[in-house]
Design an enzyme around this catalytic site. Sequence first.
Site, PDB file in Angstrom:
ATOM      1  N   HIS A 335       0.821  -1.205   0.000  1.00 45.69           N
ATOM      2  CA  HIS A 335       0.000   0.000   0.000  1.00 45.69           C
ATOM      3  C   HIS A 335       0.858   1.259   0.000  1.00 45.69           C
ATOM      4  CE1 HIS A 335       0.643   0.989   4.334  1.00 45.69           C
ATOM      5  NE2 HIS A 335       0.732  -0.320   4.478  1.00 45.69           N
ATOM      6  N   CYS A 354       3.077  -5.168   6.837  1.00 44.95           N
ATOM      7  CA  CYS A 354       2.767  -4.945   5.427  1.00 44.95           C
ATOM      8  C   CYS A 354       3.930  -4.234   4.736  1.00 44.95           C
ATOM      9  CB  CYS A 354       1.495  -4.120   5.286  1.00 44.95           C
ATOM     10  SG  CYS A 354      -0.016  -5.043   5.657  1.00 44.95           S
TER      11      CYS A 354
END
Length: 452
Positions: A335, A354
């Site tokens: 992201h 992440c």
Amino acid sequence: MQRATLVAMAALLAAAPAFGQSTGASGPAAAPLPHHTSPAPAPGAAAPSLAKPATPASTAAPASTPESRSAAALALSHEPTYDQGTAQRIREAAQSYADLAVRGGWPTIPADAKFALGLQGSNDELLRKRLIITGDLAASLATGAYDEALAEAVKRFQTRHGLAATGTVTPRTLAALNVPVQKRIKQLEASLERLAQMDFQFGQRYVIVNIPATFAEAVEDDKVVRRYRVIVGKTEKPSPTLTSEITDVIVNPTWTVPSSITRTEITAHMRKDPTYLSRMHMDVLDSHDNPIDPHSVDWSRDHAPDVTVRQQSGTWNALGAVKIEMPNSYSVYMHDTNQRSLFSDDYRFDSHGCSRVDNVRDLAAWLLKDQPQWTRTAIDAAIATGQRQDIRMLKKVPVAWVYLTAWMTRDQTIQFRNDIYDQDQQLLEATAEEAAFFNKAAEHPLTAHLGQ
């Protein structure tokens, strides 16, 4: 790595003399390793940090932009970190370094050594010898003061080890120069063992994130066509190794806060500041996804309240403007971020697991290239609306997150990175214990009888 290879390598190292730990020579110099003559790539997270509000992108150095950083990374090399030949090349690199170990390795540079461009130093020729052994400097340049040629060799070494290519021997560079050859072999062995445990289906297009290198690569037709800086997991919240497929690109995503973060971070913030959730544009939802008043929740308990916390889309959102979905058992993804200044840092281990991607809009456009309506301009326009939009990939793109602290690219450049999660030794010890178990089992009378 195959057990036989590990056993053979261990035997070879056991027979090899220890390489010198002094400033003097340590046995005959090894022939330089195969090495490309130009600098090699510095190729390489996920819940975002909640500790502070977003840092404006304008705080980054003016000359450093997402586009310039990814262009500089790509300019270093188009060689993938991970392709179908990587495992074999790592075996070859391990053998080369085992040969170095037999020859005595490389000399140690004194911790107090000083080097200055254009000035003669007492350790200049020792540094030259060290760099010649690993192919960073031509063997014909074994003597002389610290000149431009030596500085270029230092840059090559620095780039191969993920260090800023300054051409000066910084403390981090000196530490990397003095890592023993046996440790480098162990890094190669551990990286090979990890690849042996992976089952990745390479495609004509695929994405690789090498966690220790903190870089992502978009590979097409066996060449890296995009390379991006990434921010991956903190040492206490490491990013996992995995294989998956990229299925969706989400524009202006919301962020559903993992329960672990709600328990450890959200509750702590709310105890200190009851306005925290509203300031961070976060909603509290019940088990049916209905909004409830944050002040009706008991945030004083140590365990997570039975609620869901979700951050609204917008410039404040911790996922930034783009989220790349890739279903996996770890619930991690790639992201954007609202703290883009962090991409300018050399140390990029700052996420909850992440992978935050620099210049992620460019990656999104590459992923969606088979869907002509989703050009970079169209993606930017969709982001500008502020509305969430889920874009389903018509052609899924394979993705792998790997943990390679050592590898060799097709141009025979051997790369090393720090074992940031301290996993190499753990893996090798576990592999050795497994091998010992099966060797002992093979000697059991019943096993021997069954084998007849």
